[in-house]
Design an enzyme around this catalytic site. Structure first.
Site, PDB file in Angstrom:
ATOM      1  N   CYS A   1       8.458   3.992  -9.631  1.00 16.97           N
ATOM      2  CA  CYS A   1       7.431   2.956  -9.795  1.00 16.97           C
ATOM      3  C   CYS A   1       6.427   3.361 -10.869  1.00 16.97           C
ATOM      4  O   CYS A   1       5.693   2.524 -11.395  1.00 16.97           O
ATOM      5  CB  CYS A   1       6.735   2.645  -8.478  1.00 16.97           C
TER       6      CYS A   1
ATOM      7  N   GLN B   1       4.805  10.061  -0.836  1.00 17.44           N
ATOM      8  CA  GLN B   1       5.140  11.482  -0.925  1.00 17.44           C
ATOM      9  C   GLN B   1       4.248  12.353  -0.036  1.00 17.44           C
ATOM     10  O   GLN B   1       4.693  13.329   0.555  1.00 17.44           O
ATOM     11  CB  GLN B   1       5.047  11.935  -2.394  1.00 17.44           C
TER      12      GLN B   1
ATOM     13  N   HIS C   1       8.511   9.399  -9.481  1.00 16.84           N
ATOM     14  CA  HIS C   1       8.438   8.083  -8.834  1.00 16.84           C
ATOM     15  C   HIS C   1       8.838   7.010  -9.828  1.00 16.84           C
ATOM     16  O   HIS C   1       8.163   6.838 -10.840  1.00 16.84           O
ATOM     17  CB  HIS C   1       7.007   7.819  -8.352  1.00 16.84           C
TER      18      HIS C   1
ATOM     19  N   CYS D   1       9.819   4.567  -2.463  1.00 14.21           N
ATOM     20  CA  CYS D   1       8.395   4.296  -2.385  1.00 14.21           C
ATOM     21  C   CYS D   1       8.154   3.036  -1.547  1.00 14.21           C
ATOM     22  O   CYS D   1       8.780   2.003  -1.787  1.00 14.21           O
ATOM     23  CB  CYS D   1       7.867   4.136  -3.803  1.00 14.21           C
ATOM     24  N   GLU D   2       7.257   3.152  -0.587  1.00 18.33           N
ATOM     25  CA  GLU D   2       7.039   2.003   0.297  1.00 18.33           C
ATOM     26  C   GLU D   2       6.191   0.908  -0.363  1.00 18.33           C
ATOM     27  O   GLU D   2       6.096  -0.194   0.158  1.00 18.33           O
ATOM     28  CB  GLU D   2       6.398   2.451   1.615  1.00 18.33           C
ATOM     29  N   HIS D   3       5.588   1.216  -1.498  1.00 11.01           N
ATOM     30  CA  HIS D   3       4.788   0.195  -2.169  1.00 11.01           C
ATOM     31  C   HIS D   3       5.616  -0.684  -3.093  1.00 11.01           C
ATOM     32  O   HIS D   3       5.298  -1.851  -3.288  1.00 11.01           O
ATOM     33  CB  HIS D   3       3.660   0.856  -2.981  1.00 11.01           C
ATOM     34  N   HIS D   4       6.660  -0.102  -3.704  1.00  7.01           N
ATOM     35  CA  HIS D   4       7.452  -0.860  -4.680  1.00  7.01           C
ATOM     36  C   HIS D   4       8.932  -0.922  -4.329  1.00  7.01           C
ATOM     37  O   HIS D   4       9.703  -1.564  -5.035  1.00  7.01           O
ATOM     38  CB  HIS D   4       7.281  -0.249  -6.077  1.00  7.01           C
TER      39      HIS D   4
HETATM   40 ZN   LIG Z   1       5.463   2.921  -5.835  1.00  6.77          ZN
END
Ligand SMILES: [Zn+2]
Length: 196
Positions: free
Chosen positions: A151, A121, A149, A80-83
Site C-alpha cells: 500500500c 505490522q 507494504h 494490510c487491513e487498511h488496503h
Molecule cells: Zn495499507
C-alpha cells in the site's frame, strides 16, 4: 453475521472488477472470481489456526538449556487491513527459555498463523511475541519484523524500497540491555539473507 457463501464472495469480486472498469463477462475474466476466492482461502488461512494451540501441544521440558533460541529470516506474507494488499517481509523471533522449548518449525507456524490474516505490522509483531511469552513462559522474548507494504510501494506515496521495522521486547529482552544487544547483533551478522 454469518459468513457469506462462496457464490456471494465471487459476486463481490465481479463487483470490484466492474468498479475497476472491467466487464466480468469477458472471456479472460471468466474464472477470475473463483480463483480470487480460492486465493483468499490461502491468504487468510490463519483465521482457522490457533497459535496458542500450536505451541501448547508441542513444547518439551528442558532443565539445562538456558541460552537464546533465535530463528531469523522467517519469510512471511500478510495483508494490510487498511488496503487489503500484501505486506511481505521477514520476522526474527528469539526467546530465552525457562523450562520449555518448541521445535523451530512451530515458531514459524506461529508467525504464519498471525500473518495469514488482515493485519497491521505493529499488531502482528505484538501478537507473535505475546503468544510465545504466554505459552512458553520464557525469561524473555524478542520479535523484530522488517516488511514492505504494497500500500506504500504501489499506490499512495509510491515509495518502493522502503521497509518498515517493528519490534517487541518482553521480559529480559526488555529489561536487560545485554540480552537485547546480543539479539540485535545476531540479526546484523553477515549471513542474514533477510531484508525486503
Ligand atoms: Zn495499507
Amino acid at each position: 453475521m454469518p459468513p457469506p457463501t462462496r457464490e456471494e464472495a465471487e459476486d463481490a469480486v465481479r463487483t470490484l472488477l466492474r468498479w475497476a472498469g472491467e466487464d466480468p463477462r469477458r472471456e479472460g475474466l471468466h474464472d477470475t472470481p473463483s480463483r480470487v476466492v480460492r486465493s483468499y482461502e490461502e491468504f487468510f488461512c490463519g483465521y482457522a489456526e490457533d497459535p496458542v494451540d500450536l505451541l501448547t501441544r508441542t513444547f518439551s521440558e528442558v532443565e539445562d538449556y538456558d541460552e537464546m533460541v533465535l530463528l531469523r529470516d522467517i519469510r512471511f506474507e500478510s495483508h494490510c487491513e487498511h488496503h487489503m494488499v500484501p505486506i511481505i517481509g521477514v520476522a526474527h523471533v528469539a526467546y530465552l527459555p525457562r523450562k520449555r522449548v518448541v521445535g523451530i518449525s512451530k515458531l514459524a507456524r506461529v508467525v504464519d498463523a498471525y500473518a495469514k490474516r488482515f493485519q497491521i505490522q505493529e499488531r502482528l509483531t505484538a501478537q507473535i511475541a505475546n503468544t510465545i511469552n504466554d505459552v512458553l513462559q520464557p525469561r524473555g522474548v524478542g520479535v523484530v519484523i522488517e516488511a514492505s507494504h504494497q500500500c506504500m510501494t504501489t499506490r499512495g506515496v509510491h515509495r518502493p524500497g522502503v521497509s518498515m521495522v517493528t519490534s517487541r521486547m518482553l521480559g529480559t529482552f526488555r529489561s536487560n540491555s545485554d540480552t537485547r544487544r546480543e539479539f540485535l547483533s545476531i540479526l546484523n551478522r553477515p549471513g542474514v539473507t533477510g531484508g525486503v
